[in-house]
Design a protein around this motif. Structure first.
Motif, short mmCIF file in Angstrom:
data_model
loop_
_atom_site.label_atom_id
_atom_site.label_comp_id
_atom_site.label_asym_id
_atom_site.label_seq_id
_atom_site.Cartn_x
_atom_site.Cartn_y
_atom_site.Cartn_z
N ILE A 41 100.74 45.40 20.58
CA ILE A 41 100.50 43.55 21.72
C ILE A 41 100.27 43.17 23.01
O ILE A 41 100.37 44.32 23.77
N GLY A 42 99.16 41.93 22.68
CA GLY A 42 98.88 41.79 23.52
C GLY A 42 99.09 40.74 24.12
O GLY A 42 99.79 39.72 23.86
N TYR A 43 99.42 40.15 25.49
CA TYR A 43 100.20 39.24 26.65
C TYR A 43 98.40 38.87 27.65
O TYR A 43 98.32 39.08 28.01
N HIS A 44 98.82 36.94 27.06
CA HIS A 44 97.88 36.42 28.19
C HIS A 44 98.88 35.35 28.65
O HIS A 44 99.45 34.98 28.06
N HIS A 45 98.69 35.87 30.04
CA HIS A 45 99.80 34.70 31.14
C HIS A 45 98.71 33.65 31.13
O HIS A 45 96.77 33.73 31.66
N PRO A 46 99.13 32.38 31.69
CA PRO A 46 98.08 31.18 31.75
C PRO A 46 97.06 30.73 33.46
O PRO A 46 96.12 30.48 33.26
N LYS A 47 97.89 31.93 34.14
CA LYS A 47 97.35 32.20 35.36
C LYS A 47 96.19 33.67 35.90
O LYS A 47 95.59 33.97 36.65
N LYS A 48 96.26 34.46 34.29
CA LYS A 48 95.22 35.25 33.98
C LYS A 48 94.09 35.38 33.34
O LYS A 48 94.44 34.27 32.92
N GLU A 49 93.02 35.98 33.34
CA GLU A 49 91.76 35.37 32.80
C GLU A 49 91.65 36.74 31.94
O GLU A 49 91.30 36.01 30.11
N PHE A 83 97.66 26.92 30.42
CA PHE A 83 98.99 26.09 30.02
C PHE A 83 99.85 26.51 28.98
O PHE A 83 100.45 26.80 29.29
N TYR A 84 99.45 27.53 28.24
CA TYR A 84 99.72 28.41 27.19
C TYR A 84 99.97 30.11 27.73
O TYR A 84 98.92 30.57 28.08
N ASP A 85 100.92 30.24 27.09
CA ASP A 85 101.15 31.76 27.23
C ASP A 85 100.76 32.25 25.78
O ASP A 85 101.02 31.74 24.65
N VAL A 86 99.62 33.08 25.46
CA VAL A 86 99.48 33.85 24.24
C VAL A 86 99.60 35.35 24.09
O VAL A 86 99.77 36.50 24.98
N GLN A 87 100.31 35.45 23.16
CA GLN A 87 101.43 37.05 22.55
C GLN A 87 99.87 36.88 21.25
O GLN A 87 100.49 36.15 20.75
N VAL A 88 99.49 38.05 21.24
CA VAL A 88 98.98 38.97 19.94
C VAL A 88 99.48 39.91 19.93
O VAL A 88 99.03 41.02 19.85
N PHE A 89 99.66 40.26 18.40
CA PHE A 89 100.93 41.24 17.72
C PHE A 89 100.00 41.41 16.50
O PHE A 89 99.30 41.17 15.63
N ILE A 90 99.26 42.64 17.09
CA ILE A 90 98.48 43.13 16.17
C ILE A 90 98.71 44.36 15.07
O ILE A 90 99.57 45.30 16.49
N ASP A 91 98.79 44.65 13.96
CA ASP A 91 99.22 45.82 12.95
C ASP A 91 98.40 46.07 12.03
O ASP A 91 97.47 45.31 11.55
N LYS A 92 98.54 46.54 10.96
CA LYS A 92 97.14 47.26 10.41
C LYS A 92 98.31 47.07 8.59
O LYS A 92 97.79 46.87 8.01
N GLY A 93 99.77 47.21 8.68
CA GLY A 93 100.43 47.42 7.54
C GLY A 93 100.95 48.17 6.92
O GLY A 93 101.62 48.24 6.39
N VAL A 94 100.36 49.31 7.55
CA VAL A 94 100.49 50.35 7.22
C VAL A 94 100.84 51.24 7.91
O VAL A 94 100.84 51.23 9.51
N GLU A 95 101.61 52.65 7.97
CA GLU A 95 102.23 53.60 8.90
C GLU A 95 100.77 54.29 9.99
O GLU A 95 99.74 54.61 9.05
N ASP A 96 100.57 53.98 11.26
CA ASP A 96 99.48 54.47 11.85
C ASP A 96 100.40 54.83 13.07
O ASP A 96 100.76 53.22 13.98
#
Length: 150
Positions: free
Chosen positions: A134-142, A115-128
């Motif tokens: 950024i990851g994206y999950h569509h409801p119709k994808k695995e 049902f939901y689109d899921v977006q994951v934003f991953i950061d270290k908090g320091v310069e890298d």
């Protein structure tokens, strides 16, 4: 008729037409729809049956915390989009951080995943150079689709 009277009627006609045009544009562009669905339309149909509650947020956040790879995580839901902001430890690699998205999916029900689109934003908090991811999950994808490697 005199020229001055004709000019008055023309100016009056132009003013009336202008007011009518402004009213029509206001009604067309700025007025709310009668059923108040102007923002989301019918996109949120069924959201009451697949509610992502604060208990579900806590479950996902606890699962992420158990990995010992993260400093913090925040989950915000807006409409049918679940946004998850994860700050990882400084020693976590890019590939290890991508595995956190699987932890998120593993703690969502099948109904929530479909049902939901899921977006994951991953950061270290320091310069890298390798972050943020950024990851994206569509409801119709695995699985997740991630930003291209840098």
């Amino acid at each position: 008729m005199k020229k001055s009277q004709i000019k008055k009627y023309i100016v009056l006609l132009v003013v009336v037409c202008f007011i009518g045009l402004c009213f029509a544009l206001y009604k067309l562009l700025l007025s709310e729809s009668s059923d108040h669905d102007a923002i989301y339309g019918e996109r949120l149909d069924g959201i009451e049956q697949v509610k992502f509650s604060s208990d579900r947020k806590s479950t996902v956040q606890n699962a992420l915390s158990e990995t010992s790879k993260i400093k913090s995580s925040t989950i915000k839901v807006q409409g049918k989009i679940i946004n998850i902001l994860i700050t990882v430890n400084d020693d976590v690699t890019r590939d290890d951080s991508k595995s956190l998205a699987d932890v998120v999916l593993g703690n969502l029900s099948d109904e929530e995943k479909s049902f939901y689109d899921v977006q994951v934003f991953i950061d270290k908090g320091v310069e890298d150079e390798q972050f943020p991811i950024i990851g994206y999950h569509h409801p119709k994808k695995e699985g997740f689709s991630f930003t291209l490697d840098r």
